[in-house]
Write an enzyme that holds these catalytic residues in place. Structure first.
Site, PDB file in Angstrom:
ATOM      1  N   ASN A 161       0.824  -1.132  -0.046  1.00  0.00           N
ATOM      2  CA  ASN A 161      -0.053  -0.030  -0.112  1.00  0.00           C
ATOM      3  C   ASN A 161       1.088   1.195  -0.018  1.00  0.00           C
ATOM      4  O   ASN A 161       2.211   1.145  -0.013  1.00  0.00           O
ATOM      5  CB  ASN A 161      -0.884  -0.040   1.197  1.00  0.00           C
ATOM      6  CG  ASN A 161      -0.083   0.066   2.583  1.00  0.00           C
ATOM      7  OD1 ASN A 161       0.625   1.020   2.892  1.00  0.00           O
ATOM      8  ND2 ASN A 161      -0.428  -1.306   3.178  1.00  0.00           N
ATOM      9  N   LYS A 169       9.148 -16.968 -10.220  1.00  0.00           N
ATOM     10  CA  LYS A 169       8.152 -16.009 -10.865  1.00  0.00           C
ATOM     11  C   LYS A 169       7.150 -16.375 -11.689  1.00  0.00           C
ATOM     12  O   LYS A 169       7.333 -17.391 -12.483  1.00  0.00           O
ATOM     13  CB  LYS A 169       9.222 -15.060 -11.746  1.00  0.00           C
ATOM     14  CG  LYS A 169       8.424 -13.909 -12.075  1.00  0.00           C
ATOM     15  CD  LYS A 169       9.284 -13.058 -13.087  1.00  0.00           C
ATOM     16  CE  LYS A 169       8.473 -12.039 -13.982  1.00  0.00           C
ATOM     17  NZ  LYS A 169       9.023 -11.538 -15.142  1.00  0.00           N
ATOM     18  N   ILE A 176      -1.854  -7.109  14.568  1.00  0.00           N
ATOM     19  CA  ILE A 176      -0.645  -6.838  15.374  1.00  0.00           C
ATOM     20  C   ILE A 176      -1.148  -5.962  16.503  1.00  0.00           C
ATOM     21  O   ILE A 176      -0.945  -6.043  17.692  1.00  0.00           O
ATOM     22  CB  ILE A 176       0.470  -6.074  14.781  1.00  0.00           C
ATOM     23  CG1 ILE A 176       1.028  -6.902  13.536  1.00  0.00           C
ATOM     24  CG2 ILE A 176       1.536  -5.701  15.547  1.00  0.00           C
ATOM     25  CD1 ILE A 176       1.811  -6.311  12.513  1.00  0.00           C
ATOM     26  N   LYS A 236     -13.818   0.953  15.865  1.00  0.00           N
ATOM     27  CA  LYS A 236     -12.376   0.161  15.712  1.00  0.00           C
ATOM     28  C   LYS A 236     -11.527   0.060  17.116  1.00  0.00           C
ATOM     29  O   LYS A 236     -11.155  -0.889  17.193  1.00  0.00           O
ATOM     30  CB  LYS A 236     -11.741   0.800  14.637  1.00  0.00           C
ATOM     31  CG  LYS A 236     -10.682   0.154  14.207  1.00  0.00           C
ATOM     32  CD  LYS A 236      -9.830   0.552  12.726  1.00  0.00           C
ATOM     33  CE  LYS A 236     -10.672   0.526  11.626  1.00  0.00           C
ATOM     34  NZ  LYS A 236      -9.933   1.003  10.322  1.00  0.00           N
TER      35      LYS A 236
HETATM   36  N1  CTP Z   1      -3.097  -3.172  12.292  1.00  0.00           N
HETATM   37  C1  CTP Z   1      -2.420  -4.044  12.815  1.00  0.00           C
HETATM   38  N2  CTP Z   1      -2.666  -5.131  11.951  1.00  0.00           N
HETATM   39  C2  CTP Z   1      -3.284  -5.350  11.014  1.00  0.00           C
HETATM   40  C3  CTP Z   1      -4.257  -4.421  10.680  1.00  0.00           C
HETATM   41  C4  CTP Z   1      -3.958  -3.371  11.129  1.00  0.00           C
HETATM   42  O1  CTP Z   1      -1.753  -3.584  13.775  1.00  0.00           O
HETATM   43  N3  CTP Z   1      -3.191  -6.585  10.471  1.00  0.00           N
HETATM   44  C5  CTP Z   1      -3.297  -1.801  13.114  1.00  0.00           C
HETATM   45  C6  CTP Z   1      -2.741  -0.540  12.262  1.00  0.00           C
HETATM   46  O2  CTP Z   1      -1.464  -0.352  12.424  1.00  0.00           O
HETATM   47  C7  CTP Z   1      -3.673   0.518  12.961  1.00  0.00           C
HETATM   48  C8  CTP Z   1      -5.062  -0.100  13.241  1.00  0.00           C
HETATM   49  O3  CTP Z   1      -4.739  -1.568  13.302  1.00  0.00           O
HETATM   50  O4  CTP Z   1      -3.086   1.182  13.993  1.00  0.00           O
HETATM   51  C9  CTP Z   1      -5.950   0.053  12.259  1.00  0.00           C
HETATM   52  O5  CTP Z   1      -5.776  -0.045  10.905  1.00  0.00           O
HETATM   53  P1  CTP Z   1      -6.810   0.175   9.694  1.00  0.00           P
HETATM   54  O6  CTP Z   1      -6.144  -0.359   8.503  1.00  0.00           O
HETATM   55  O7  CTP Z   1      -7.518   1.357  10.019  1.00  0.00           O
HETATM   56  O8  CTP Z   1      -8.082  -1.022  10.308  1.00  0.00           O
HETATM   57  P2  CTP Z   1      -8.187  -2.366   9.916  1.00  0.00           P
HETATM   58  O9  CTP Z   1      -8.248  -3.321  11.098  1.00  0.00           O
HETATM   59  O10 CTP Z   1      -7.331  -2.848   8.661  1.00  0.00           O
HETATM   60  O11 CTP Z   1      -9.742  -2.142   9.288  1.00  0.00           O
HETATM   61  P3  CTP Z   1     -10.511  -1.698   8.256  1.00  0.00           P
HETATM   62  O12 CTP Z   1      -9.519  -2.299   6.942  1.00  0.00           O
HETATM   63  O13 CTP Z   1     -11.787  -2.560   8.041  1.00  0.00           O
HETATM   64  O14 CTP Z   1     -10.799  -0.370   8.141  1.00  0.00           O
END
Ligand code: CTP
Length: 403
Positions: A209, A287, A306, A338
């Site tokens: 990303n 690949k 995490i 969240k």
């Molecule tokens: N995060 C994490 N591990 C993951 C996904 C997210 O530690 N596998 C943590 C990110 O570092 C951030 C928080 O969770 O602090 C929220 O991340 P976000 O991308 O906004 O949330 P998602 O859990 O991915 O939810 P969604 O994609 O449904 O909005």
């Protein structure tokens, strides 16, 4: 901790001038900004280029340079500082300061200033012990000038005795003592995740990303500046390792989780990484070839969360667990849900919709969500978000310690 303090450093002509380069680096690590005046003698020992590179500021050298005077006169230079620091302070510059001589930019700025002055003397032991020097130092101390060092030991001139310039960390401790700014997070351990993760499809392709890592790196630097022993677990980014921070570089979400677990116990964990939610169920060992007309379909599996894992209750839970919520709609509402879902203490929600310049950009507009409510922070740079968050963390841990 010297966040926001402006130091005007006068580097006079002593062999210890090389230590002033390290001093600049360490002052800046603690959040101070450093402008330097290099005397003619100082410039014989260190180059203006090295001083400029480390201070990231123009270096001032000559009172009569039209350039220097038009941009920044000696009066402004000495007034736009919170402290003037003479390091190394040679016998010559101490004598000029005591006598009120102003025959170059450094001595003129020192005479013109209305700010506190600190000096780190260094010279040969006989010069230091000479009545003239001792009287000059006594005069300066009586006027309120703070001296740090000299220490004793082997001197560069081959003699042994008092005359070594104090070490940069000693000088910094003295400055912090002077400003009353001992590090608020010293003795604390902090963990920060930052950047994206890359989830391999095959040896050359991955799912990733646009996260730049800028926010997470700035937070790690801000915590370290406040004295926390800080571990940064970073996905692939172009950001430089922040000064004073231990950095572990990882690729995937699973590696990131493992590195985070290895860092425990910590007092505070800040999850700023944009972790990929899914990864290909199986990464191809070689690949993938382009079979005409048949694009491969990827089967995805969910990555470990995490933040949720660090926030899970248990003995090893950090006292404060903080997450970021990247949202494109109903920012505050989604962030509250969240926060509860992940079990973390604070959630910093940001709007990452196209055009907000948040993801990969320089600024952030935060909705700060806690168990008891939320507050909107005005749009500010990621650096400013980091400073504000680090101050909140320090205040929270301090309050906890007082309980
Ligand atoms: N995060 C994490 N591990 C993951 C996904 C997210 O530690 N596998 C943590 C990110 O570092 C951030 C928080 O969770 O602090 C929220 O991340 P976000 O991308 O906004 O949330 P998602 O859990 O991915 O939810 P969604 O994609 O449904 O909005």
């Amino acid at each position: 901790m010297l966040v926001g303090k402006r130091i005007l450093l006068v580097i006079a002509g002593g062999i210890a001038a090389y230590k002033s380069l390290d001093l600049i680096r360490r002052l800046r690590e603690r959040g101070a900004s450093v402008r330097a005046i290099l005397t003619r003698g100082g410039a014989e020992f260190v180059t203006p280029l090295s001083v400029a590179a480390l201070s990231e500021e123009k270096v001032y050298t000559d009172l009569f340079s039209l350039d220097d005077e038009s941009e920044m006169g000696h009066i402004r230079l000495s007034r736009e500082a919170d402290l003037l620091l003479v390091a190394p302070a040679t016998a010559d510059i101490l004598a000029k300061m005591a006598a009120g001589i102003a025959d170059d930019l450094a001595t003129t700025a020192l005479l013109a200033t209305n700010k506190p002055v600190m000096a780190a003397p260094t010279m040969n032991v006989e010069m230091w012990n000479h009545k003239a020097t001792q009287e000059n130092v006594a005069t300066l101390r009586a006027r309120g000038i703070v001296t740090v060092g000299p220490g004793s030991g082997d001197l560069a001139c081959g003699e042994v005795g008092s005359g070594r310039m104090a070490e940069p960390l000693e000088i910094i401790a003295q400055i912090e003592h002077f400003f009353g700014t001992a590090a608020p997070l010293s003795g604390r351990r902090a963990l920060v995740t930052s950047g994206p993760t890359h989830e391999p499809i095959d040896p050359v392709r991955f799912i990733g990303n646009r996260s730049s890592g800028r926010q997470g790196h700035a937070i790690a630097a801000a915590l370290a500046r406040r004295g926390a022993a800080t571990l940064l677990v970073s996905g692939p980014t172009a950001e430089r390792d922040p000064a004073g921070v231990t950095v572990t570089r990882v690729e995937t979400a699973r590696d990131m989780l493992e590195a985070c677990r290895a860092a425990l116990p910590v007092d505070v964990a800040v999850c700023a990484a944009a972790v990929a939610d899914w990864r290909p169920a199986e990464a191809a060992g070689s690949k993938l070839k382009k079979a005409r007309g048949k694009p491969p379909s990827l089967s995805l599996v969910e990555n470990p969360d995490i933040l949720a894992s660090l926030a899970a209750r248990g003995n090893g839970r950090p006292r404060l667990v903080i997450g970021f919520a990247a949202e494109t709609e109903k920012v505050a509402e989604n962030a509250k849900a969240k926060r509860a879902r992940k079990g973390c203490d604070w959630m910093l929600a940001n709007d990452v919709s196209t055009g907000t310049d948040t993801f990969g950009g320089d600024s952030n507009t935060i909705e700060f969500v806690t168990e008891t409510g939320s507050e909107g922070w005005p749009r500010m740079t990621k650096q400013e978000v980091a400073e504000r968050l680090a101050d909140r963390i320090a205040a929270n841990l301090r309050a906890g310690a007082a309980e």
